[in-house]
Motif scaffolding. Structure first.
Motif, PDB file in Angstrom:
ATOM      1  N   SER A  38       0.839  -1.184   0.000  1.00  0.00           N
ATOM      2  CA  SER A  38       0.000   0.000   0.000  1.00  0.00           C
ATOM      3  C   SER A  38       0.882   1.245   0.000  1.00  0.00           C
ATOM      4  O   SER A  38       1.330   1.692   1.063  1.00  0.00           O
ATOM      5  N   TYR A  49      -0.421   3.964   2.466  1.00  0.00           N
ATOM      6  CA  TYR A  49      -0.163   3.749   3.888  1.00  0.00           C
ATOM      7  C   TYR A  49       1.325   3.797   4.208  1.00  0.00           C
ATOM      8  O   TYR A  49       1.712   4.185   5.312  1.00  0.00           O
ATOM      9  N   TRP A  80      -7.068  -1.681   3.144  1.00  0.00           N
ATOM     10  CA  TRP A  80      -6.136  -0.640   2.709  1.00  0.00           C
ATOM     11  C   TRP A  80      -6.584  -0.026   1.375  1.00  0.00           C
ATOM     12  O   TRP A  80      -7.188  -0.721   0.540  1.00  0.00           O
TER      13      TRP A  80
END
Length: 310
Positions: free
Chosen positions: A18, A21, A187
């Motif tokens: 991700s 993130y 996510w």
């Protein structure tokens, strides 16, 4: 230190999985103001996954680290309230793919009891289908893909005649608010996980499991006693014990070892230690899959891969 937790999350969990993130976690790790605010909530409530999901559930931005930080500071009262009442109940059906080789090898039929069940989506390994490279197993629900090394996939899913879950705050996918929280925990870039969650939720909604609100030590024996005679009881859990204080982990292990049937654990090595583990395949985060205390495989957190050594 909280900053180190966010930096490790970026490097070991989010990197290559991700980008959003990873950027957020690295930014938070170096943001003194956000770290100071996080320091006002209990340590267990400072987790990256939890913070990011709470902000998303409130409609905040997660694609721009600067906008994210401004939102957290400006809306801290609401963010802190969410951190205190929410939990990282990531109910990832994909984890069934790493549990399947163990479950299918046990005496059938099975009575499944999941500790930390959230909404119980991992209680349906018999209803999903699987793809391990070129090998397909099953023909139901969402397709769960897993890169498997060192193990031959089972010929068929297990036969399950009873399924129950124990959780401090069980969720019900038939409630829109509960399903929305589960989606917030997925996510941002992982559309396939969101689609898989919705497909698994449809399976659970059509045939809801028995979900009991309770403690994994105090209430486990009574729920286990409700399993039907003639079925193999399997108590299992995955990425749950890190939220439990060490003394309670030990108490849980003592209780589950005293139950009839089998114990399947899928937890981080530092959370549920095993002696003489081989080196993991790489530096990314892995769990250890174990049967009755015997380690069998390294597994990826969302069930996307496993390396068998047992």
């Amino acid at each position: 230190m909280t900053g180190d937790v966010y930096r490790e999350f970026a490097e070991r969990e989010a990197r290559g999985v991700s980008p959003a993130y990873e950027r957020l976690a690295l930014a938070v790790a170096d943001d003194a103001e956000v770290l100071a605010l996080l320091g006002t909530v209990p340590p267990a409530r400072r987790q990256p996954n939890l913070l990011f999901a709470v902000v998303r559930s409130l409609g905040g931005p997660v694609d721009d680290p600067e906008a994210f930080a401004r939102y957290v500071v400006r809306r801290w009262a609401a963010v802190a309230a969410g951190l205190r009442v929410r939990a990282t109940q990531t109910n990832e059906a994909g984890r069934c793919a790493v549990l399947l080789p163990v479950l299918a090898a046990l005496p059938q039929p099975l009575a499944l009891l999941e500790v930390g069940a959230s909404a119980g989506l991992c209680l349906y390994p018999d209803r999903y289908s699987y793809r391990y490279g070129d090998v397909a197993v099953g023909s139901g629900g969402p397709v769960l893909e897993c890169a498997a090394a060192g193990v031959t996939p089972p010929a068929a899913p297990p036969r399950v005649v009873w399924r129950a879950g124990l959780d401090l705050n069980p969720l019900d996918v038939r409630r829109a608010a509960d399903l929305a929280w589960l989606e917030a925990l997925v996510w941002p870039e992982q559309v396939h996980r969101r689609d898989r969650l919705r497909a698994a939720a449809a399976v659970a909604a059509a045939d809801p499991p028995l979900l009991v609100r309770g403690d994994l030590v105090d209430d486990l024996p009574a729920l286990a006693a409700r399993a039907p005679a003639g079925a193999t009881l399997v108590v299992f859990h995955t990425s749950v014990l890190y939220q439990v204080p060490p003394a309670r982990r030990d108490a849980f292990a003592a209780v589950v070892r005293g139950l009839p049937g089998h114990w399947v654990a899928n937890e981080a090595a530092e959370v549920l230690p095993h002696p003489r583990l081989p080196e993991p395949p790489d530096r990314t985060l892995h769990n250890v899959l174990a049967l009755d205390g015997r380690p069998l495989a390294w597994t990826r957190p969302h069930g996307q891969g496993m390396s068998w050594f047992g």
